[in-house]
Design a protein around this motif. Structure first.
Motif, PDB file in Angstrom:
ATOM      1  N   ALA A 265     -13.836  -7.498 -14.776  1.00  0.00           N
ATOM      2  CA  ALA A 265     -13.834  -7.965 -16.167  1.00  0.00           C
ATOM      3  C   ALA A 265     -12.465  -8.471 -16.595  1.00  0.00           C
ATOM      4  N   GLU A 266     -11.421  -8.013 -15.913  1.00  0.00           N
ATOM      5  CA  GLU A 266     -10.054  -8.434 -16.242  1.00  0.00           C
ATOM      6  C   GLU A 266      -9.531  -9.475 -15.256  1.00  0.00           C
ATOM      7  N   GLY A 267     -10.408  -9.986 -14.391  1.00  0.00           N
ATOM      8  CA  GLY A 267     -10.005 -11.026 -13.458  1.00  0.00           C
ATOM      9  C   GLY A 267      -9.200 -10.529 -12.276  1.00  0.00           C
ATOM     10  N   VAL A 268      -9.321  -9.239 -11.941  1.00  0.00           N
ATOM     11  CA  VAL A 268      -8.595  -8.649 -10.811  1.00  0.00           C
ATOM     12  C   VAL A 268      -9.610  -8.173  -9.774  1.00  0.00           C
ATOM     13  N   HIS A 269      -9.369  -8.500  -8.495  1.00  0.00           N
ATOM     14  CA  HIS A 269     -10.258  -8.103  -7.412  1.00  0.00           C
ATOM     15  C   HIS A 269      -9.778  -6.782  -6.842  1.00  0.00           C
ATOM     16  N   LEU A 270     -10.602  -5.735  -6.963  1.00  0.00           N
ATOM     17  CA  LEU A 270     -10.265  -4.408  -6.450  1.00  0.00           C
ATOM     18  C   LEU A 270     -10.894  -4.236  -5.074  1.00  0.00           C
ATOM     19  N   HIS A 271     -10.040  -4.140  -4.033  1.00  0.00           N
ATOM     20  CA  HIS A 271     -10.507  -3.973  -2.660  1.00  0.00           C
ATOM     21  C   HIS A 271     -10.510  -2.486  -2.314  1.00  0.00           C
ATOM     22  N   LEU A 272     -11.667  -1.960  -1.895  1.00  0.00           N
ATOM     23  CA  LEU A 272     -11.750  -0.556  -1.489  1.00  0.00           C
ATOM     24  C   LEU A 272     -11.406  -0.438  -0.010  1.00  0.00           C
ATOM     25  N   VAL A 273     -10.537   0.525   0.310  1.00  0.00           N
ATOM     26  CA  VAL A 273     -10.089   0.733   1.686  1.00  0.00           C
ATOM     27  C   VAL A 273     -10.481   2.149   2.109  1.00  0.00           C
ATOM     28  N   ASN A 274     -11.385   2.271   3.090  1.00  0.00           N
ATOM     29  CA  ASN A 274     -11.765   3.591   3.601  1.00  0.00           C
ATOM     30  C   ASN A 274     -10.693   4.126   4.541  1.00  0.00           C
ATOM     31  N   THR A 275     -10.426   5.430   4.443  1.00  0.00           N
ATOM     32  CA  THR A 275      -9.466   6.095   5.325  1.00  0.00           C
ATOM     33  C   THR A 275     -10.107   7.381   5.846  1.00  0.00           C
ATOM     34  N   GLN A 276      -9.382   8.092   6.720  1.00  0.00           N
ATOM     35  CA  GLN A 276      -9.908   9.350   7.259  1.00  0.00           C
ATOM     36  C   GLN A 276      -9.811  10.496   6.257  1.00  0.00           C
ATOM     37  N   GLY A 277      -9.076  10.289   5.178  1.00  0.00           N
ATOM     38  CA  GLY A 277      -8.955  11.347   4.187  1.00  0.00           C
ATOM     39  C   GLY A 277      -7.704  11.193   3.349  1.00  0.00           C
ATOM     40  N   SER A 278      -7.437  12.235   2.531  1.00  0.00           N
ATOM     41  CA  SER A 278      -6.341  12.165   1.560  1.00  0.00           C
ATOM     42  C   SER A 278      -4.981  11.949   2.210  1.00  0.00           C
ATOM     43  N   ALA A 279      -4.727  12.628   3.329  1.00  0.00           N
ATOM     44  CA  ALA A 279      -3.413  12.512   3.968  1.00  0.00           C
ATOM     45  C   ALA A 279      -3.159  11.079   4.423  1.00  0.00           C
ATOM     46  N   LYS A 280      -4.171  10.443   5.031  1.00  0.00           N
ATOM     47  CA  LYS A 280      -4.017   9.054   5.495  1.00  0.00           C
ATOM     48  C   LYS A 280      -3.878   8.111   4.299  1.00  0.00           C
ATOM     49  N   SER A 281      -4.642   8.365   3.246  1.00  0.00           N
ATOM     50  CA  SER A 281      -4.516   7.545   2.038  1.00  0.00           C
ATOM     51  C   SER A 281      -3.106   7.649   1.470  1.00  0.00           C
ATOM     52  N   LEU A 282      -2.561   8.873   1.482  1.00  0.00           N
ATOM     53  CA  LEU A 282      -1.214   9.105   0.968  1.00  0.00           C
ATOM     54  C   LEU A 282      -0.178   8.372   1.812  1.00  0.00           C
ATOM     55  N   VAL A 283      -0.316   8.443   3.126  1.00  0.00           N
ATOM     56  CA  VAL A 283       0.618   7.750   4.027  1.00  0.00           C
ATOM     57  C   VAL A 283       0.557   6.245   3.809  1.00  0.00           C
ATOM     58  N   ASP A 284      -0.656   5.694   3.699  1.00  0.00           N
ATOM     59  CA  ASP A 284      -0.811   4.253   3.495  1.00  0.00           C
ATOM     60  C   ASP A 284      -0.198   3.813   2.169  1.00  0.00           C
ATOM     61  N   LEU A 285      -0.395   4.632   1.128  1.00  0.00           N
ATOM     62  CA  LEU A 285       0.131   4.285  -0.187  1.00  0.00           C
ATOM     63  C   LEU A 285       1.653   4.337  -0.204  1.00  0.00           C
ATOM     64  N   ALA A 286       2.233   5.313   0.474  1.00  0.00           N
ATOM     65  CA  ALA A 286       3.693   5.469   0.491  1.00  0.00           C
ATOM     66  C   ALA A 286       4.376   4.432   1.377  1.00  0.00           C
ATOM     67  N   ASP A 287       3.620   3.822   2.298  1.00  0.00           N
ATOM     68  CA  ASP A 287       4.169   2.823   3.220  1.00  0.00           C
ATOM     69  C   ASP A 287       4.274   1.482   2.500  1.00  0.00           C
ATOM     70  N   LYS A 288       5.494   1.030   2.239  1.00  0.00           N
ATOM     71  CA  LYS A 288       5.694  -0.218   1.509  1.00  0.00           C
ATOM     72  C   LYS A 288       5.194  -1.434   2.284  1.00  0.00           C
ATOM     73  N   GLY A 289       5.050  -1.290   3.588  1.00  0.00           N
ATOM     74  CA  GLY A 289       4.540  -2.395   4.387  1.00  0.00           C
ATOM     75  C   GLY A 289       3.031  -2.470   4.401  1.00  0.00           C
ATOM     76  N   ASN A 290       2.373  -1.500   3.789  1.00  0.00           N
ATOM     77  CA  ASN A 290       0.913  -1.465   3.755  1.00  0.00           C
ATOM     78  C   ASN A 290       0.411  -2.106   2.468  1.00  0.00           C
TER      79      ASN A 290
END
Length: 437
Positions: free
Chosen positions: A57-82
């Protein structure tokens, strides 16, 4: 127009400053946001899908990324190259202060640690000892269930490492094996509305462990809470469950990179509020979520203002990016107004001084020409002086002079005409003398 002609450089500097302010303050959000939502079939993925329409509704495309769990999601989020720049995480997975580059937008629901098992119902005081010989899945390495369970067991001096009966497999696979009688139990950390959880709750041969010592563990793990499935709440006709079931629970927390665009943060917060109100919050009181519950990651300033009710109601009808921009910039705009308004008030005074300067410079020029013309009969010099007078006349005609100083201006022009006539008269006399000779 006179102001533009005489002081264009100041106006240009003002325009450049305003343009730079707009560019640096990033009014428009990015077109793509990447959102880590954990394993397939989890409450994380389900919640992620609910956010998508609000972003569209705001013109932004939200891409969902599946991971193995919270720890992997946290690592991906903290990685500036991701590419991942937002993630749903179980509260307690991140160590306090370990991620200074991340910010929290708060939690959206409770996620209990479920132990689904088959066989006779267990009512003893030591469930971990009982299930230590059973084939159980604790989720993939780095999943919230595996991390939190490891911390719980460590309080009793128990380790799951090196145990062949403890499987670290995805939840979908574990559920399939439990239902086909290949394993005895599954630890899952997920919300009540998760499709995985609902599938297991509906199965007549699968039980949920009543963790009677949950309150004692909360004393040791402050990021955890005790939640209860009340007696008969799952099926009143069958009085299921037959007794209250206590479980340890954490929260599903929304984390972002601290540099995430403020408008995107606002979309997340507004969507989280609406989604939480629409969800069947089985374990929480109505309107409790979203809330800043897990303090391991610092709260975003945008979220802090949101929870404190700092948004201006008049902005709610505008697009989120615009309301967010105004909400962020109004203090800066007030500051600029506080500077610009006095300058605006000084304009009449500035114009008067500017006018006086033009007139005084004109008088100085006229006086100098008058002196030079009085001391020479050289026709070439007199013609040059005449050209200077014509140029001065043109400059004062085009100059920016206030109405208050118009009388002085025309008095100066009278002096200019007087000197010009004197120069012309000298030139005529010189010309006559040359002709007579």
């Amino acid at each position: 127009m006179n102001l533009i002609r005489t002081d264009w450089h100041w106006l240009l500097l003002l325009c450049v400053g305003i343009t730079a302010l707009i560019i640096l303050s990033r009014p428009l959000p990015p077109k793509d946001v990447y959102f880590a939502v954990g394993q397939e079939g989890s409450t994380f993925e389900m919640l992620g899908k609910k956010f998508i329409p609000y972003f569209e509704a705001e013109g932004v495309h939200l891409h969902l990324v599946n991971t193995q769990g919270s720890a992997k999601s946290l690592v991906d989020l903290a990685d500036k190259g991701n590419a991942v720049n937002a993630a749903l995480m179980i509260g307690g997975v991140a160590d306090s202060g370990a991620y200074p580059g991340l910010r929290s937008l708060g939690s959206v629901e409770y996620a209990p640690l479920w132990l689904f098992y088959r066989g006779p119902e267990f009512h003893g005081p030591k469930p971990f000892a009982y299930f230590s010989t059973k084939q159980v899945s604790v989720g993939p390495s780095g999943s919230a269930a595996e991390i939190i369970l490891r911390r719980i067991l460590a309080l009793s001096g128990i380790s799951i490492e090196g145990r062949p009966n403890v499987l670290k497999i995805p939840n979908k696979d574990a559920i399939s094996r439990l239902l086909s009688n290949e394993i005895d139990g599954v630890f899952i950390m997920d919300g009540f509305n998760s499709p995985n959880i609902q599938e297991l709750l509906q199965h007549p041969d699968i039980h949920v462990l009543n963790f009677s010592y949950a309150p004692a563990y909360v004393k040791k793990l402050p990021y955890m809470s005790v939640v209860t499935i009340p007696k008969g709440s799952l099926d009143l006709n069958k009085a299921y469950p037959a007794e209250d079931i206590q479980m340890l629970a954490s929260t599903v927390t929304l984390l972002i990179g601290k540099d995430m665009h403020p408008a995107v943060q606002s979309i997340f917060l507004l969507a989280a509020e609406k989604i939480s109100n629409e969800l069947d919050q089985f374990f929480a009181k109505p309107e409790f979520f979203p809330a800043y519950v897990d303090h391991a990651v610092a709260i975003s300033p945008i979220a802090k203002r949101f929870y404190e009710g700092g948004r201006m109601p008049m902005l709610e009808r505008l697009p989120v990016w615009l309301s967010s921009y105004i909400d962020r910039m109004w203090l800066i705009l007030l500051g600029l107004l506080a500077v610009i308004y006095p300058i605006f008030r000084l304009l009449p005074s500035y114009r008067s001084k500017h006018s006086l300067m033009i007139i005084e410079d004109g008088y100085d020029e006229i006086q100098e020409i008058d002196q030079l013309s009085a001391n020479t009969n050289n026709p070439d010099l007199l013609r040059k002086l005449l050209i200077r007078l014509e140029q001065l006349d043109k400059d004062t005609r085009d100059g920016w002079v206030s109405s208050e100083e118009k009388n002085r201006l025309y008095t100066m022009k009278g002096a200019l005409n007087l000197v010009r006539n004197q120069v012309l008269s000298k030139l005529e006399k010189n010309a006559s003398s040359i002709n007579e000779n």
